[in-house]
Design a protein around this motif. Structure first.
Motif, PDB file in Angstrom:
ATOM      1  N   ALA A  14       0.842  -1.197   0.000  1.00 24.29           N
ATOM      2  CA  ALA A  14       0.000   0.000   0.000  1.00 24.29           C
ATOM      3  C   ALA A  14       0.880   1.251   0.000  1.00 24.29           C
ATOM      4  O   ALA A  14       1.876   1.315   0.715  1.00 24.29           O
ATOM      5  CB  ALA A  14      -0.918  -0.011   1.209  1.00 24.29           C
ATOM      6  N   GLY A  15       0.485   2.207  -0.825  1.00 22.90           N
ATOM      7  CA  GLY A  15       1.267   3.426  -0.980  1.00 22.90           C
ATOM      8  C   GLY A  15       2.283   3.353  -2.100  1.00 22.90           C
ATOM      9  O   GLY A  15       2.880   4.372  -2.472  1.00 22.90           O
ATOM     10  N   GLY A  16       2.482   2.154  -2.645  1.00 23.76           N
ATOM     11  CA  GLY A  16       3.457   1.974  -3.703  1.00 23.76           C
ATOM     12  C   GLY A  16       2.901   2.311  -5.078  1.00 23.76           C
ATOM     13  O   GLY A  16       1.766   2.778  -5.224  1.00 23.76           O
ATOM     14  N   SER A  17       3.726   2.048  -6.088  1.00 25.49           N
ATOM     15  CA  SER A  17       3.377   2.393  -7.469  1.00 25.49           C
ATOM     16  C   SER A  17       3.634   1.223  -8.407  1.00 25.49           C
ATOM     17  O   SER A  17       4.489   0.373  -8.141  1.00 25.49           O
ATOM     18  CB  SER A  17       4.214   3.596  -7.934  1.00 25.49           C
ATOM     19  N   LEU A  18       2.881   1.216  -9.488  1.00 30.11           N
ATOM     20  CA  LEU A  18       3.093   0.268 -10.583  1.00 30.11           C
ATOM     21  C   LEU A  18       2.775   0.981 -11.887  1.00 30.11           C
ATOM     22  O   LEU A  18       1.953   1.902 -11.913  1.00 30.11           O
ATOM     23  CB  LEU A  18       2.176  -0.949 -10.458  1.00 30.11           C
ATOM     24  N   LYS A  87      -3.827   1.439  -3.073  1.00 30.68           N
ATOM     25  CA  LYS A  87      -4.509   1.016  -1.852  1.00 30.68           C
ATOM     26  C   LYS A  87      -4.955  -0.432  -1.993  1.00 30.68           C
ATOM     27  O   LYS A  87      -5.114  -0.926  -3.109  1.00 30.68           O
ATOM     28  CB  LYS A  87      -5.713   1.921  -1.602  1.00 30.68           C
ATOM     29  N   PRO A  88      -5.195  -1.122  -0.876  1.00 34.74           N
ATOM     30  CA  PRO A  88      -5.618  -2.535  -0.969  1.00 34.74           C
ATOM     31  C   PRO A  88      -6.871  -2.738  -1.822  1.00 34.74           C
ATOM     32  O   PRO A  88      -6.995  -3.786  -2.473  1.00 34.74           O
ATOM     33  CB  PRO A  88      -5.868  -2.900   0.498  1.00 34.74           C
ATOM     34  N   ASP A  89      -7.767  -1.744  -1.860  1.00 35.16           N
ATOM     35  CA  ASP A  89      -8.961  -1.928  -2.692  1.00 35.16           C
ATOM     36  C   ASP A  89      -8.645  -1.792  -4.180  1.00 35.16           C
ATOM     37  O   ASP A  89      -9.539  -1.946  -5.020  1.00 35.16           O
ATOM     38  CB  ASP A  89     -10.080  -0.953  -2.279  1.00 35.16           C
ATOM     39  N   GLY A  90      -7.415  -1.527  -4.521  1.00 38.07           N
ATOM     40  CA  GLY A  90      -6.969  -1.545  -5.906  1.00 38.07           C
ATOM     41  C   GLY A  90      -6.570  -2.926  -6.388  1.00 38.07           C
ATOM     42  O   GLY A  90      -6.213  -3.091  -7.562  1.00 38.07           O
ATOM     43  N   THR A  91      -6.642  -3.918  -5.507  1.00 40.47           N
ATOM     44  CA  THR A  91      -6.344  -5.299  -5.881  1.00 40.47           C
ATOM     45  C   THR A  91      -7.394  -5.802  -6.860  1.00 40.47           C
ATOM     46  O   THR A  91      -8.583  -5.802  -6.563  1.00 40.47           O
ATOM     47  CB  THR A  91      -6.306  -6.193  -4.636  1.00 40.47           C
ATOM     48  N   GLY A 120      -5.723  -9.509 -19.364  1.00 39.38           N
ATOM     49  CA  GLY A 120      -5.642  -8.983 -18.010  1.00 39.38           C
ATOM     50  C   GLY A 120      -4.300  -9.223 -17.349  1.00 39.38           C
ATOM     51  O   GLY A 120      -3.595 -10.180 -17.655  1.00 39.38           O
ATOM     52  N   THR A 121      -3.952  -8.333 -16.435  1.00 40.89           N
ATOM     53  CA  THR A 121      -2.751  -8.491 -15.615  1.00 40.89           C
ATOM     54  C   THR A 121      -3.131  -8.257 -14.164  1.00 40.89           C
ATOM     55  O   THR A 121      -3.793  -7.265 -13.844  1.00 40.89           O
ATOM     56  CB  THR A 121      -1.634  -7.527 -16.076  1.00 40.89           C
ATOM     57  N   PRO A 122      -2.764  -9.171 -13.266  1.00 44.04           N
ATOM     58  CA  PRO A 122      -3.206  -9.040 -11.880  1.00 44.04           C
ATOM     59  C   PRO A 122      -2.358  -8.053 -11.086  1.00 44.04           C
ATOM     60  O   PRO A 122      -1.133  -8.009 -11.222  1.00 44.04           O
ATOM     61  CB  PRO A 122      -3.056 -10.453 -11.330  1.00 44.04           C
ATOM     62  N   VAL A 123      -3.028  -7.290 -10.265  1.00 49.48           N
ATOM     63  CA  VAL A 123      -2.383  -6.361  -9.347  1.00 49.48           C
ATOM     64  C   VAL A 123      -2.864  -6.692  -7.936  1.00 49.48           C
ATOM     65  O   VAL A 123      -4.064  -6.769  -7.694  1.00 49.48           O
ATOM     66  CB  VAL A 123      -2.729  -4.911  -9.700  1.00 49.48           C
ATOM     67  N   THR A 124      -1.915  -6.888  -7.039  1.00 48.01           N
ATOM     68  CA  THR A 124      -2.238  -7.159  -5.642  1.00 48.01           C
ATOM     69  C   THR A 124      -1.575  -6.102  -4.774  1.00 48.01           C
ATOM     70  O   THR A 124      -0.359  -5.912  -4.853  1.00 48.01           O
ATOM     71  CB  THR A 124      -1.762  -8.546  -5.211  1.00 48.01           C
ATOM     72  N   VAL A 125      -2.377  -5.420  -3.973  1.00 51.75           N
ATOM     73  CA  VAL A 125      -1.864  -4.376  -3.092  1.00 51.75           C
ATOM     74  C   VAL A 125      -2.004  -4.870  -1.658  1.00 51.75           C
ATOM     75  O   VAL A 125      -3.113  -5.073  -1.169  1.00 51.75           O
ATOM     76  CB  VAL A 125      -2.624  -3.058  -3.288  1.00 51.75           C
ATOM     77  N   SER A 126      -0.886  -5.053  -1.005  1.00 50.49           N
ATOM     78  CA  SER A 126      -0.907  -5.567   0.370  1.00 50.49           C
ATOM     79  C   SER A 126      -0.952  -4.407   1.365  1.00 50.49           C
ATOM     80  O   SER A 126      -0.371  -3.347   1.134  1.00 50.49           O
ATOM     81  CB  SER A 126       0.317  -6.429   0.631  1.00 50.49           C
ATOM     82  N   SER A 127      -1.615  -4.652   2.477  1.00 53.49           N
ATOM     83  CA  SER A 127      -1.756  -3.603   3.509  1.00 53.49           C
ATOM     84  C   SER A 127      -0.631  -3.655   4.529  1.00 53.49           C
ATOM     85  O   SER A 127       0.156  -4.578   4.542  1.00 53.49           O
ATOM     86  CB  SER A 127      -3.100  -3.741   4.206  1.00 53.49           C
TER      87      SER A 127
END
Length: 127
Positions: A14-18, A87-91, A120-127
């Motif tokens: 969380a808070g990171g970038s891709l 944010k985690p809800d961006g997963t 599609g490409t998966p994105v996982t945002v960890s808290s």
């Protein structure tokens, strides 16, 4: 139609970038409006951002406005989305989509304005 391949997804805190990329092949990428959508687990696919064929016009979902930036390079047949402050809800699985050749700008938040989709490409945002 045009063939689309997304890349750049992954795991981020969380808070990171891709930065996601969408490479296109096939007919006339430069004359197609393009969009990004995402689908979280057990939820419907939703609009994220769109960009006009020229790159001049963009539109974003309220939830990502100010954090995501959509762009394109017609010389490289590629669209991008820079995602910051994730944010985690961006997963979700993120999909790129291409509209019809020469279509107008209206309604690009709607999935039925697009006739080609990537895998599609998966994105996982960890808290």
């Amino acid at each position: 139609q045009v063939q689309l391949v997304e890349s750049g997804g992954g795991l981020v805190q969380a808070g990171g970038s891709l930065r996601l990329s969408c490479a296109a092949s096939g007919r006339i990428f430069s004359m197609r409006n393009m969009g990004w959508f995402r689908q979280a687990a057990e939820k419907e696919r939703e609009f994220v951002a769109a960009i006009s064929w020229s790159g001049v016009r963009t539109v974003y979902a309220d939830s990502v406005e100010g954090s995501f930036t959509i762009s394109r390079d017609n010389a490289k047949n590629t669209m991008y989305m820079q995602m910051t402050n994730l944010k985690p809800d961006g997963t979700a699985v993120y999909y790129c989509a291409a509209g019809w050749v020469g279509a107008n700008w209206s309604g690009l938040t709607k999935q039925n304005k697009y006739n080609s989709w990537g895998q599609g490409t998966p994105v996982t945002v960890s808290s």
